[in-house]
Design a protein around this motif. Structure first.
Motif, PDB file in Angstrom:
ATOM      1  N   ASP A  15       0.878  -1.172   0.000  1.00  0.00           N
ATOM      2  CA  ASP A  15       0.000   0.000   0.000  1.00  0.00           C
ATOM      3  C   ASP A  15       0.915   1.222   0.000  1.00  0.00           C
ATOM      4  O   ASP A  15       1.404   1.650   1.045  1.00  0.00           O
ATOM      5  CB  ASP A  15      -0.916  -0.005   1.221  1.00  0.00           C
ATOM      6  CG  ASP A  15      -1.903   1.154   1.240  1.00  0.00           C
ATOM      7  OD1 ASP A  15      -1.581   2.254   0.718  1.00  0.00           O
ATOM      8  OD2 ASP A  15      -2.992   0.973   1.794  1.00  0.00           O
ATOM      9  N   PHE A  16       1.146   1.770  -1.192  1.00  0.00           N
ATOM     10  CA  PHE A  16       2.111   2.857  -1.373  1.00  0.00           C
ATOM     11  C   PHE A  16       1.795   4.052  -0.478  1.00  0.00           C
ATOM     12  O   PHE A  16       2.647   4.524   0.272  1.00  0.00           O
ATOM     13  CB  PHE A  16       2.153   3.276  -2.843  1.00  0.00           C
ATOM     14  CG  PHE A  16       3.141   4.363  -3.144  1.00  0.00           C
ATOM     15  CD1 PHE A  16       4.484   4.081  -3.327  1.00  0.00           C
ATOM     16  CD2 PHE A  16       2.730   5.686  -3.265  1.00  0.00           C
ATOM     17  CE1 PHE A  16       5.407   5.074  -3.621  1.00  0.00           C
ATOM     18  CE2 PHE A  16       3.634   6.695  -3.557  1.00  0.00           C
ATOM     19  CZ  PHE A  16       4.979   6.380  -3.730  1.00  0.00           C
ATOM     20  N   ASP A  17       0.557   4.569  -0.556  1.00  0.00           N
ATOM     21  CA  ASP A  17       0.206   5.781   0.192  1.00  0.00           C
ATOM     22  C   ASP A  17       0.336   5.579   1.696  1.00  0.00           C
ATOM     23  O   ASP A  17       0.866   6.436   2.408  1.00  0.00           O
ATOM     24  CB  ASP A  17      -1.202   6.252  -0.172  1.00  0.00           C
ATOM     25  CG  ASP A  17      -1.286   6.719  -1.633  1.00  0.00           C
ATOM     26  OD1 ASP A  17      -0.306   7.312  -2.124  1.00  0.00           O
ATOM     27  OD2 ASP A  17      -2.324   6.476  -2.263  1.00  0.00           O
ATOM     28  N   ALA A  18      -0.125   4.443   2.190  1.00  0.00           N
ATOM     29  CA  ALA A  18      -0.026   4.159   3.634  1.00  0.00           C
ATOM     30  C   ALA A  18       1.429   4.031   4.057  1.00  0.00           C
ATOM     31  O   ALA A  18       1.809   4.484   5.144  1.00  0.00           O
ATOM     32  CB  ALA A  18      -0.806   2.890   3.979  1.00  0.00           C
ATOM     33  N   THR A  19       2.261   3.431   3.209  1.00  0.00           N
ATOM     34  CA  THR A  19       3.672   3.258   3.539  1.00  0.00           C
ATOM     35  C   THR A  19       4.385   4.603   3.584  1.00  0.00           C
ATOM     36  O   THR A  19       5.158   4.879   4.513  1.00  0.00           O
ATOM     37  CB  THR A  19       4.351   2.307   2.530  1.00  0.00           C
ATOM     38  OG1 THR A  19       3.692   1.039   2.583  1.00  0.00           O
ATOM     39  CG2 THR A  19       5.823   2.135   2.833  1.00  0.00           C
ATOM     40  N   VAL A  20       4.120   5.466   2.600  1.00  0.00           N
ATOM     41  CA  VAL A  20       4.736   6.798   2.594  1.00  0.00           C
ATOM     42  C   VAL A  20       4.286   7.576   3.832  1.00  0.00           C
ATOM     43  O   VAL A  20       5.105   8.208   4.512  1.00  0.00           O
ATOM     44  CB  VAL A  20       4.409   7.562   1.295  1.00  0.00           C
ATOM     45  CG1 VAL A  20       4.857   9.022   1.390  1.00  0.00           C
ATOM     46  CG2 VAL A  20       5.066   6.871   0.103  1.00  0.00           C
ATOM     47  N   PHE A  56       8.717   2.026  -3.453  1.00  0.00           N
ATOM     48  CA  PHE A  56       8.126   1.774  -4.756  1.00  0.00           C
ATOM     49  C   PHE A  56       6.707   1.244  -4.576  1.00  0.00           C
ATOM     50  O   PHE A  56       6.441   0.464  -3.658  1.00  0.00           O
ATOM     51  CB  PHE A  56       8.917   0.713  -5.534  1.00  0.00           C
ATOM     52  CG  PHE A  56      10.221   1.203  -6.060  1.00  0.00           C
ATOM     53  CD1 PHE A  56      10.324   1.683  -7.349  1.00  0.00           C
ATOM     54  CD2 PHE A  56      11.359   1.172  -5.268  1.00  0.00           C
ATOM     55  CE1 PHE A  56      11.535   2.134  -7.846  1.00  0.00           C
ATOM     56  CE2 PHE A  56      12.573   1.612  -5.746  1.00  0.00           C
ATOM     57  CZ  PHE A  56      12.664   2.102  -7.047  1.00  0.00           C
ATOM     58  N   ALA A  57       5.811   1.632  -5.460  1.00  0.00           N
ATOM     59  CA  ALA A  57       4.467   1.048  -5.510  1.00  0.00           C
ATOM     60  C   ALA A  57       4.564  -0.314  -6.190  1.00  0.00           C
ATOM     61  O   ALA A  57       5.631  -0.714  -6.651  1.00  0.00           O
ATOM     62  CB  ALA A  57       3.530   1.968  -6.295  1.00  0.00           C
ATOM     63  N   GLY A  58       3.439  -1.016  -6.271  1.00  0.00           N
ATOM     64  CA  GLY A  58       3.390  -2.244  -7.049  1.00  0.00           C
ATOM     65  C   GLY A  58       3.687  -3.506  -6.289  1.00  0.00           C
ATOM     66  O   GLY A  58       4.008  -4.532  -6.893  1.00  0.00           O
ATOM     67  N   GLY A  59       3.576  -3.472  -4.958  1.00  0.00           N
ATOM     68  CA  GLY A  59       3.768  -4.690  -4.179  1.00  0.00           C
ATOM     69  C   GLY A  59       2.723  -5.739  -4.540  1.00  0.00           C
ATOM     70  O   GLY A  59       1.644  -5.422  -5.043  1.00  0.00           O
ATOM     71  N   THR A  60       3.032  -6.979  -4.255  1.00  0.00           N
ATOM     72  CA  THR A  60       2.152  -8.090  -4.635  1.00  0.00           C
ATOM     73  C   THR A  60       1.033  -8.324  -3.631  1.00  0.00           C
ATOM     74  O   THR A  60       0.111  -9.072  -3.913  1.00  0.00           O
ATOM     75  CB  THR A  60       2.952  -9.399  -4.731  1.00  0.00           C
ATOM     76  OG1 THR A  60       3.482  -9.715  -3.433  1.00  0.00           O
ATOM     77  CG2 THR A  60       4.077  -9.277  -5.751  1.00  0.00           C
ATOM     78  N   GLY A  61       1.133  -7.723  -2.454  1.00  0.00           N
ATOM     79  CA  GLY A  61       0.155  -7.983  -1.396  1.00  0.00           C
ATOM     80  C   GLY A  61       0.583  -9.133  -0.509  1.00  0.00           C
ATOM     81  O   GLY A  61       0.020  -9.356   0.553  1.00  0.00           O
TER      82      GLY A  61
END
Length: 134
Positions: A15-20, A56-61
């Motif tokens: 989760d890109f936004d949550a991680t940032v 980076f975005a695009g994690g697999t979950g």
């Protein structure tokens, strides 16, 4: 490595936004630069001393028990020489040395290369080449 030292560790976020938000609001990192869109987004976060976390975005979950850092980067004044030294020590090149522009705010020219270490770890050699330094 020439002018070496730690530059950044990279994380592919589920989760890109949550991680940032976690690293900026929770841990006090400051956004230094960003680029890309959608699952190609990335941000470079300064931990306060010129050492960075690259998200980076695009994690697999997928949840990985040990976490999910996917490369570590070291500063270099000579990326090409660092790659040659790494090869001589047994590394395998995964990305040949190349010049790229990171970000748009501000655009930052860098020279990078990647090798795979003896244990499968991915190592990036990172050199700022313009007036905008990272």
């Amino acid at each position: 490595m020439g002018g070496g030292g730690f530059h950044h560790v990279a994380l592919r976020a589920n989760d890109f936004d949550a991680t940032v938000k976690f690293y900026t609001e929770g841990l006090g990192f400051v956004e230094k630069n960003n680029w890309g869109e959608g699952d190609k987004r990335a941000v470079l976060l300064d931990s306060g001393d010129g050492n960075y976390m690259e998200v980076f975005a695009g994690g697999t979950g997928e949840q990985i028990p040990e976490g999910y850092f996917f490369h570590v980067a070291f500063r270099s004044n000579d990326v090409d020489g660092a790659v040659q030294a790494a090869i001589a020590a047994g590394a395998i090149v995964t990305v040949e040395p190349k010049d790229v522009i990171l970000g748009v705010n501000p655009p930052t020219p860098v020279r990078i290369a990647f090798v795979k270490g003896l244990n499968g770890e991915i190592i990036e050699f990172f050199q700022s080449t313009g007036e905008n330094q990272l």
